[in-house]
Design an enzyme around this catalytic site. Structure first.
Site, PDB file in Angstrom:
ATOM      1  N   LYS A 132     -33.606 -14.081 107.668  1.00 17.68           N
ATOM      2  CA  LYS A 132     -33.151 -12.742 108.032  1.00 17.68           C
ATOM      3  C   LYS A 132     -31.665 -12.516 107.780  1.00 17.68           C
ATOM      4  O   LYS A 132     -31.266 -11.414 107.404  1.00 17.68           O
ATOM      5  CB  LYS A 132     -33.527 -12.440 109.493  1.00 17.68           C
ATOM      6  CG  LYS A 132     -35.037 -12.521 109.748  1.00 17.68           C
ATOM      7  CD  LYS A 132     -35.854 -11.828 108.658  1.00 17.68           C
ATOM      8  CE  LYS A 132     -37.346 -12.016 108.848  1.00 17.68           C
ATOM      9  NZ  LYS A 132     -38.133 -11.639 107.657  1.00 17.68           N
ATOM     10  N   MET A 143     -37.793  -8.997 101.177  1.00 17.46           N
ATOM     11  CA  MET A 143     -38.680  -9.566 102.200  1.00 17.46           C
ATOM     12  C   MET A 143     -39.113 -10.987 101.848  1.00 17.46           C
ATOM     13  O   MET A 143     -39.421 -11.286 100.690  1.00 17.46           O
ATOM     14  CB  MET A 143     -39.910  -8.687 102.382  1.00 17.46           C
ATOM     15  CG  MET A 143     -40.745  -9.058 103.590  1.00 17.46           C
ATOM     16  SD  MET A 143     -39.814  -8.984 105.138  1.00 17.46           S
ATOM     17  CE  MET A 143     -39.546  -7.216 105.259  1.00 17.46           C
ATOM     18  N   ALA A 172     -45.762 -12.604 109.090  1.00 21.05           N
ATOM     19  CA  ALA A 172     -45.854 -11.137 108.973  1.00 21.05           C
ATOM     20  C   ALA A 172     -46.422 -10.736 107.621  1.00 21.05           C
ATOM     21  O   ALA A 172     -45.921 -11.130 106.568  1.00 21.05           O
ATOM     22  CB  ALA A 172     -44.487 -10.498 109.181  1.00 21.05           C
ATOM     23  N   ASP A 220     -47.819 -17.911 105.640  1.00 17.13           N
ATOM     24  CA  ASP A 220     -46.751 -17.043 106.123  1.00 17.13           C
ATOM     25  C   ASP A 220     -47.231 -16.343 107.397  1.00 17.13           C
ATOM     26  O   ASP A 220     -48.404 -16.451 107.782  1.00 17.13           O
ATOM     27  CB  ASP A 220     -46.411 -16.035 105.028  1.00 17.13           C
ATOM     28  CG  ASP A 220     -45.326 -15.058 105.430  1.00 17.13           C
ATOM     29  OD1 ASP A 220     -44.302 -15.497 105.970  1.00 17.13           O
ATOM     30  OD2 ASP A 220     -45.519 -13.849 105.217  1.00 17.13           O
ATOM     31  N   ASP A 244     -47.300 -13.020 101.245  1.00 17.96           N
ATOM     32  CA  ASP A 244     -47.401 -11.648 100.751  1.00 17.96           C
ATOM     33  C   ASP A 244     -46.130 -11.195 100.059  1.00 17.96           C
ATOM     34  O   ASP A 244     -46.044 -10.040  99.631  1.00 17.96           O
ATOM     35  CB  ASP A 244     -47.705 -10.691 101.920  1.00 17.96           C
ATOM     36  CG  ASP A 244     -46.585 -10.657 102.936  1.00 17.96           C
ATOM     37  OD1 ASP A 244     -45.934  -9.621 103.079  1.00 17.96           O
ATOM     38  OD2 ASP A 244     -46.357 -11.686 103.599  1.00 17.96           O
ATOM     39  N   ARG A 260     -36.531 -20.074 102.361  1.00 18.27           N
ATOM     40  CA  ARG A 260     -37.038 -19.640 101.065  1.00 18.27           C
ATOM     41  C   ARG A 260     -35.910 -19.089 100.188  1.00 18.27           C
ATOM     42  O   ARG A 260     -34.937 -18.571 100.710  1.00 18.27           O
ATOM     43  CB  ARG A 260     -38.090 -18.536 101.275  1.00 18.27           C
ATOM     44  CG  ARG A 260     -39.278 -18.991 102.074  1.00 18.27           C
ATOM     45  CD  ARG A 260     -40.075 -17.789 102.541  1.00 18.27           C
ATOM     46  NE  ARG A 260     -41.216 -18.236 103.346  1.00 18.27           N
ATOM     47  CZ  ARG A 260     -41.832 -17.464 104.230  1.00 18.27           C
ATOM     48  NH1 ARG A 260     -41.406 -16.233 104.446  1.00 18.27           N
ATOM     49  NH2 ARG A 260     -42.848 -17.925 104.906  1.00 18.27           N
ATOM     50  N   ALA A 275     -35.533  -1.783 102.821  1.00 18.63           N
ATOM     51  CA  ALA A 275     -35.647  -2.943 103.709  1.00 18.63           C
ATOM     52  C   ALA A 275     -36.682  -3.941 103.208  1.00 18.63           C
ATOM     53  O   ALA A 275     -36.584  -5.143 103.485  1.00 18.63           O
ATOM     54  CB  ALA A 275     -35.989  -2.488 105.123  1.00 18.63           C
ATOM     55  N   HIS A 297     -31.566 -11.999 104.191  1.00 18.49           N
ATOM     56  CA  HIS A 297     -32.186 -10.704 103.899  1.00 18.49           C
ATOM     57  C   HIS A 297     -31.161  -9.583 104.064  1.00 18.49           C
ATOM     58  O   HIS A 297     -31.049  -8.689 103.207  1.00 18.49           O
ATOM     59  CB  HIS A 297     -33.366 -10.499 104.848  1.00 18.49           C
ATOM     60  CG  HIS A 297     -34.212  -9.315 104.541  1.00 18.49           C
ATOM     61  ND1 HIS A 297     -35.583  -9.385 104.440  1.00 18.49           N
ATOM     62  CD2 HIS A 297     -33.912  -8.001 104.335  1.00 18.49           C
ATOM     63  CE1 HIS A 297     -36.070  -8.185 104.172  1.00 18.49           C
ATOM     64  NE2 HIS A 297     -35.074  -7.329 104.127  1.00 18.49           N
TER      65      HIS A 297
END
Length: 269
Positions: free
Chosen positions: A52, A48, A12, A10, A186, A160, A44, A55
């Site tokens: 986006k 994650m 970020a 990944d 993460d 994802r 927010a 999201h």
């Protein structure tokens, strides 16, 4: 050979942007800019790892955000609203992401070690291609450049938690078996991505979204707070199905050694 020969990383919170702040802070700004709706960094962070647009859609379904939205606008969030927030999000994210391109401590050394072992470095992200086209060269200037990368909007099948970005890396890198890959992430959707792709999965408890602190905040934390946050993050990633959870990518070589022993015994993810 029956051993790990590729890792799919990944971005970020995994390889760059300790604490995964580039996307979270921009979601807060985009909601305010588009509709004047406040959301918190903690809110927010909840979805994650998704693409986006997805999201933003998921944020609108959080009970706290949905109630705030309903009170302010008198209606639930619509797909058109998601489009409007996404339109505000994209230029903000493209402009800001380069400020979060610094590799996390230990990443460049780890990548060097893996390449010395002949391990290929793939990557994928919840960022769309327009953001990745800004992030990738900025990270390369600071010493991190994977062998391949895939953005969340690159594939018609989607992002994802589906396996497609991870599997696109397998094809591009010429990996002989998904069981010889480790997906490192993460966030929960990234762990699901690796599992759905049939890979070993490694969660990062300290550098990313689940821990949720900047490098400076982490450095100034008490040992008790670090331990509490690490435990909560680890439990979240293990519940998602991670085979292993460590603090940062710097511990990946040790995990690879463990998995290679398991592969030699005939074990599979």
């Amino acid at each position: 050979m029956n051993q790990i020969n590729a890792v799919i990383l990944d971005w970020a919170g995994t390889t760059v942007d300790f604490g995964s702040f580039a996307p979270t802070s921009i979601f807060v700004e985009a909601f305010h800019q588009a509709f004047g709706i406040p959301i918190t960094l903690e809110e927010a962070r909840v979805p994650m790892g998704l693409g986006k647009w997805q999201h933003i859609d998921a944020l609108g379904k959080l009970p706290s955000v949905a109630a705030r939205w309903q009170n302010a606008l008198g209606r639930p969030m619509s797909h058109a609203d998601v489009d409007a927030i996404y339109a505000a999000f994209m230029p903000l994210q493209i402009r800001k992401v380069v400020d979060f391109a610094t590799p996390i401590a230990g990443v460049t050394d780890t990548i060097r070690q893996l390449r010395e072992q002949g391990i290929r470095i793939g990557s994928c992200s919840g960022y769309p291609r327009a953001v990745m086209e800004a992030l990738v060269p900025a990270a390369a200037q600071q010493g991190y450049a994977p062998d391949h990368w895939v953005a969340t909007d690159d594939l018609a099948a989607g992002g994802r938690p589906g396996p497609w970005m991870a599997l696109e890396n397998v094809i591009a890198l010429g990996v002989d078996a998904v069981s010889h890959c480790i997906k490192v992430d993460d966030a929960v959707p990234g762990i699901a991505e690796g599992l759905n792709a049939g890979m070993w999965t490694l969660g990062l408890a300290l550098s990313g979204n689940a821990f949720g602190a900047t490098w400076q905040e982490y450095q100034n934390m008490s040992a008790a707070e670090v331990a509490q946050r690490r435990q909560q993050a680890s439990e979240t990633l293990y519940r998602a199905g991670a085979h292993y959870v460590v603090d940062t990518l710097a511990e990946l070589p040790g995990v690879i050694a463990q998995i290679n022993r398991r592969l030699a015994r005939g074990e599979r993810p």
